[in-house]
Enzyme design. Structure first.
Site, short mmCIF file in Angstrom:
data_model
loop_
_atom_site.label_atom_id
_atom_site.label_comp_id
_atom_site.label_asym_id
_atom_site.label_seq_id
_atom_site.Cartn_x
_atom_site.Cartn_y
_atom_site.Cartn_z
N GLY A 75 16.59 41.25 44.69
CA GLY A 75 16.73 42.01 43.49
C GLY A 75 16.26 41.82 42.39
CD GLN B 166 26.64 45.31 43.19
OE1 GLN B 166 27.39 46.01 43.95
NE2 GLN B 166 26.23 44.26 42.79
CB CYS C 136 24.44 36.31 37.34
SG CYS C 136 24.67 37.54 38.62
C1 PLP Z 1 23.04 40.90 42.76
C2 PLP Z 1 22.37 42.11 41.75
C3 PLP Z 1 20.75 41.98 41.33
C4 PLP Z 1 20.49 40.47 41.78
O1 PLP Z 1 19.88 40.71 43.32
P1 PLP Z 1 19.32 39.01 43.77
O2 PLP Z 1 18.99 39.52 45.11
O3 PLP Z 1 20.79 38.50 43.93
O4 PLP Z 1 18.25 38.56 43.20
C5 PLP Z 1 20.14 42.80 40.37
N1 PLP Z 1 20.97 43.65 40.16
C6 PLP Z 1 22.37 43.92 40.32
C7 PLP Z 1 22.91 45.08 39.96
C8 PLP Z 1 22.73 43.00 41.19
O5 PLP Z 1 24.23 43.81 41.58
#
Ligand code: PLP
Length: 393
Positions: free
Chosen positions: A84, A192, A338
């Site tokens: 993401g 999400q 995070c």
């Molecule tokens: C977890 C998350 C990300 C990041 O995705 P990763 O695959 O962990 O890099 C970005 N945006 C939202 C809303 C998230 O919940």
């Protein structure tokens, strides 16, 4: 009760109750099994010319179709990424570069994931102005303010589909329309939402949409960016000609396969999972709100993801609740994973203009259809005791 036991710091072995599904999810059995043969048997580079690579290539092709079907896209609109964060970075930096010297404004919200917030912050160095559309007390973006902020100088508008702390669903369709009326791109971080609620890119009319595998049963480190055909953005990862020359790097065939399987399963079980998750969440939420004094729900009650419950316990810090629950084997967050290592209070709840005491006492529970009522009863009861103790200090 739980799938596995954990060893705590003081050496106790206990069952885990995992209520942090917004941080990550376990890999689904089918998603795990489907990728295994691509490590040691069909390991060829999917881009090679010989017949041996055919199996890898067709596996990637199938996975791309499965991923596309999850969001109502076409196969050739799916670009695999490392997750993401990369998809968000690429959408925004790629659009910013495309519009360089033509449009200099980037619009987002104060409640985005840091993959978006820190990306737009970075782009200020390159001369872009960033503006934020405020949210209301329910954590939903203000459409009237959006209308005023989005203008002809806007390169891209990026607004998440569902918030990772409150689960609040955003009016992305309306904002996409506003962005397009000014000639700007519209991107949505659907990390999400994907795999948990129905998404149709043709209905949203977004130009780009980010998805991450590990939030719905695929491994960490794989995701994709949907980019509507005809929408031009610059590459983020330069190199070979993979992903139609837009995202270089040898294809991670096993993870792509696993993401494809998880996408298919999610598409197939969406409605059933939604209802099951929502019932469990409502059961838990009502139990907590009714049994723990001075507990309040944060964010929109109706307009949210099925598994998210963000509750504040007044007079107690969310952090102390998280660590007390942890010592009982229960995994929850006081804000997004995070950010939880830093000391700052949730930027999402702050943007909703909640009182400091409410923000400080917030705990995020993210439930999945795999949780059991027994786990939730145990958690609510433990929570009640913990909060009573913490309040007595
Ligand atoms: C977890 C998350 C990300 C990041 O995705 P990763 O695959 O962990 O890099 C970005 N945006 C939202 C809303 C998230 O919940």
């Amino acid at each position: 009760m739980a799938y596995y036991k954990i060893k705590t710091l003081n050496g106790d072995i206990m069952d885990t109750v995992y209520l942090d599904n917004a941080a990550t999810t376990p890999v689904l059995k089918e998603a795990f099994e489907s990728m295994q043969e691509y490590f040691m048997i069909h390991y060829a580079n999917a881009s090679s010319a010989y017949d041996f690579s055919q199996k890898s290539r067709s596996a990637v092709d199938t996975a791309r179709k499965q991923a596309a079907d999850l969001i109502g896209a076409q196969k050739d609109e799916i670009y695999f990424t490392s997750g993401g964060s990369e998809a968000d970075n690429w959408a925004i930096k790629g659009a910013a570069d495309f519009f360089r010297n033509k449009r200099s404004k980037i619009i987002t919200t104060p409640i985005e994931h840091h993959a978006v917030l820190n990306t737009v912050e970075f782009l200020k160095k390159y001369g872009f102005d960033v503006e934020y559309i405020p949210v209301d007390k329910n954590g939903i973006v203000d459409l009237q303010k959006a209308e005023k902020i989005i203008d002809e100088n806007t390169a891209i508008v990026s607004i998440m589909l569902a918030n990772n702390e409150t689960g609040a669903l955003q009016p992305v369709k309306e904002i996409a329309l506003m962005a397009h009326s000014k000639g700007a791109y519209f991107h949505t971080d659907a990390v999400q939402a994907a795999g948990h609620i129905k998404i149709d890119v043709k209905d949203i009319k977004c130009d780009m949409l980010s998805v991450s595998g590990h939030k719905f049963g695929a491994p960490k480190g794989i995701g994709f960016l949907y980019k509507k055909n005809g929408i031009e953005i610059s590459s983020l990862i330069h190199g070979g000609s993979q992903e139609k020359g837009l995202r270089a790097g040898t294809e991670n065939v096993p993870y792509m396969v696993s993401l494809g399987t998880a996408s298919s399963l999610a598409s197939l079980n969406l409605q059933k999972e939604y209802t099951q998750t929502k019932n469990l969440r409502d059961f838990f939420e009502n139990m907590v709100l009714n049994s723990v004094p001075d507990s309040v729900l944060n964010g929109s009650k109706e307009n949210r993801l099925p598994g998210t419950s963000n509750i504040s316990f007044l007079g107690v810090s969310g952090k102390s609740i998280v660590s007390a629950l942890s010592s009982k084997g229960i995994c929850v967050s006081s804000q997004s994973a995070c950010a939880s290592k830093s000391d700052s209070l949730s930027h999402v709840l702050k943007a909703m203009d909640l009182k400091d005491d409410v923000i400080r006492g917030a705990v995020r529970f993210t439930i999945s259809g795999r949780n059991t009522k027994d786990e939730l009863i145990y958690t609510a009861q433990t929570l009640g005791k913990i909060i009573k103790t913490l309040r007595s200090f």
